[in-house]
Scaffold this motif. Structure first.
Motif, short mmCIF file in Angstrom:
data_model
loop_
_atom_site.label_atom_id
_atom_site.label_comp_id
_atom_site.label_asym_id
_atom_site.label_seq_id
_atom_site.Cartn_x
_atom_site.Cartn_y
_atom_site.Cartn_z
N GLU A 101 23.93 21.27 10.14
CA GLU A 101 24.70 20.03 9.97
C GLU A 101 25.20 19.54 11.33
OE1 GLU A 101 24.53 19.24 6.79
OE2 GLU A 101 25.37 17.26 7.14
N ARG A 102 25.67 20.47 12.12
CA ARG A 102 26.14 20.23 13.48
C ARG A 102 25.87 21.49 14.28
NH1 ARG A 102 31.48 19.17 15.20
NH2 ARG A 102 32.07 20.82 13.79
N PRO A 103 25.67 21.45 15.57
CA PRO A 103 25.55 20.25 16.39
C PRO A 103 24.19 19.59 16.23
CG PRO A 103 25.10 22.19 17.72
CD PRO A 103 25.45 22.69 16.34
N LYS A 104 24.00 18.47 16.86
CA LYS A 104 22.70 17.79 16.87
C LYS A 104 21.71 18.66 17.63
CE LYS A 104 22.99 13.39 15.17
NZ LYS A 104 23.33 13.98 13.85
N ILE A 105 20.58 18.95 17.00
CA ILE A 105 19.58 19.85 17.60
C ILE A 105 18.59 19.07 18.47
CG2 ILE A 105 17.75 21.52 17.08
CD1 ILE A 105 20.67 22.39 16.31
N ALA A 106 18.26 17.86 18.04
CA ALA A 106 17.20 17.08 18.71
C ALA A 106 17.35 17.00 20.23
CB ALA A 106 17.12 15.68 18.10
N PRO A 107 18.57 16.79 20.78
CA PRO A 107 18.68 16.69 22.24
C PRO A 107 18.29 17.98 22.97
CG PRO A 107 20.66 15.84 21.16
CD PRO A 107 19.85 16.52 20.10
N HIS A 108 18.21 19.10 22.25
CA HIS A 108 17.91 20.40 22.87
C HIS A 108 16.49 20.87 22.56
CE1 HIS A 108 22.21 20.65 23.65
NE2 HIS A 108 22.40 20.32 22.39
N ALA A 109 15.76 20.09 21.76
CA ALA A 109 14.44 20.55 21.27
C ALA A 109 13.45 20.75 22.41
CB ALA A 109 13.89 19.56 20.24
N VAL A 110 13.45 19.86 23.38
CA VAL A 110 12.49 19.98 24.49
C VAL A 110 12.75 21.27 25.27
CG1 VAL A 110 11.73 18.97 26.68
CG2 VAL A 110 12.02 17.51 24.67
N ALA A 111 14.02 21.54 25.56
CA ALA A 111 14.38 22.76 26.30
C ALA A 111 13.96 24.01 25.52
CB ALA A 111 15.88 22.78 26.58
N MET A 112 14.17 23.98 24.19
CA MET A 112 13.76 25.13 23.36
C MET A 112 12.25 25.32 23.41
SD MET A 112 15.96 24.72 19.85
CE MET A 112 17.59 24.05 19.90
N ARG A 113 11.51 24.22 23.27
CA ARG A 113 10.04 24.31 23.28
C ARG A 113 9.55 24.89 24.59
NH1 ARG A 113 7.78 18.57 21.04
NH2 ARG A 113 5.81 19.64 21.46
N GLU A 114 10.16 24.45 25.70
CA GLU A 114 9.73 24.92 27.02
C GLU A 114 10.07 26.39 27.20
OE1 GLU A 114 11.40 22.03 29.68
OE2 GLU A 114 9.74 20.61 29.31
N ARG A 115 11.25 26.79 26.76
CA ARG A 115 11.68 28.19 26.90
C ARG A 115 10.76 29.12 26.11
NH1 ARG A 115 16.96 29.34 28.29
NH2 ARG A 115 16.63 27.44 29.48
N ILE A 116 10.45 28.72 24.87
CA ILE A 116 9.58 29.54 24.01
C ILE A 116 8.17 29.60 24.58
CG2 ILE A 116 8.50 29.66 21.72
CD1 ILE A 116 11.16 28.35 20.64
#
Ligand code: MG
Length: 158
Positions: A101-116
């Motif tokens: 519900e919170r926090p907004k995930i979308a702003p962090h999605a690129v960083a997560m994809r790159e880290r993984i």
């Protein structure tokens, strides 16, 4: 080709860090658990292990083992990657849904994809992260928990 599915949920608690997809996110609460409680990586690892026909992460990294207390799930992901490779399999792609519900995930999605992608030695275009709220119903909707679903495709290494 081999397909696998993974799911995980952890409780939100004040005083814990929030780590999702290997990325620390500033938030009023974090996920409770033995490791860093990264539901995104836990779902992903179970999907990878499932596709490889291996037992789940609870079997490989038991919560009863103090070696895994507060460990970064990125370290566990690297180990899972090696287990999968040991079965002669490589990651084709992964698609992950985060329910929060919170926090907004979308702003962090690129960083997560790159880290993984970095840990799995692949390109971030093969790791997809989507996010949804739970429309304020259920545990995720009441901000009591965050969950994640993952689907993974593996291919045989030549
Ligand atoms: Mg977990």
């Amino acid at each position: 080709m081999r397909v696998g599915i993974g799911y995980d949920i952890h409780r939100l608690e004040v005083g814990r860090r929030l780590v999702l997809g290997g990325v620390e996110i500033a938030h009023s609460q974090g996920l409770e658990g033995h490791s860093d409680a990264d539901v995104v990586l836990h779902a992903l690892m179970d999907a990878m292990l499932g596709a490889a026909g291996l037992p789940d992460i609870g079997t490989h990294f038991p919560p009863s083992d103090d070696a895994f207390r507060d460990v970064s799930s990125l370290v566990l992901l690297e180990r899972v990657s090696r287990l999968v490779e040991g079965k002669g399999l490589g990651l084709t792609n992964a698609d992950i849904v985060v329910v929060a519900e919170r926090p907004k995930i979308a702003p962090h999605a690129v960083a997560m994809r790159e880290r993984i992608a970095e840990v799995l030695h692949t390109e971030s275009s093969y790791i997809n992260i989507k996010a949804t709220t739970n429309e304020r119903v259920g545990a995720e909707g009441r901000e009591e928990a965050i969950s994640a679903h993952a689907v993974v495709l593996l291919h045989e290494l030549s």
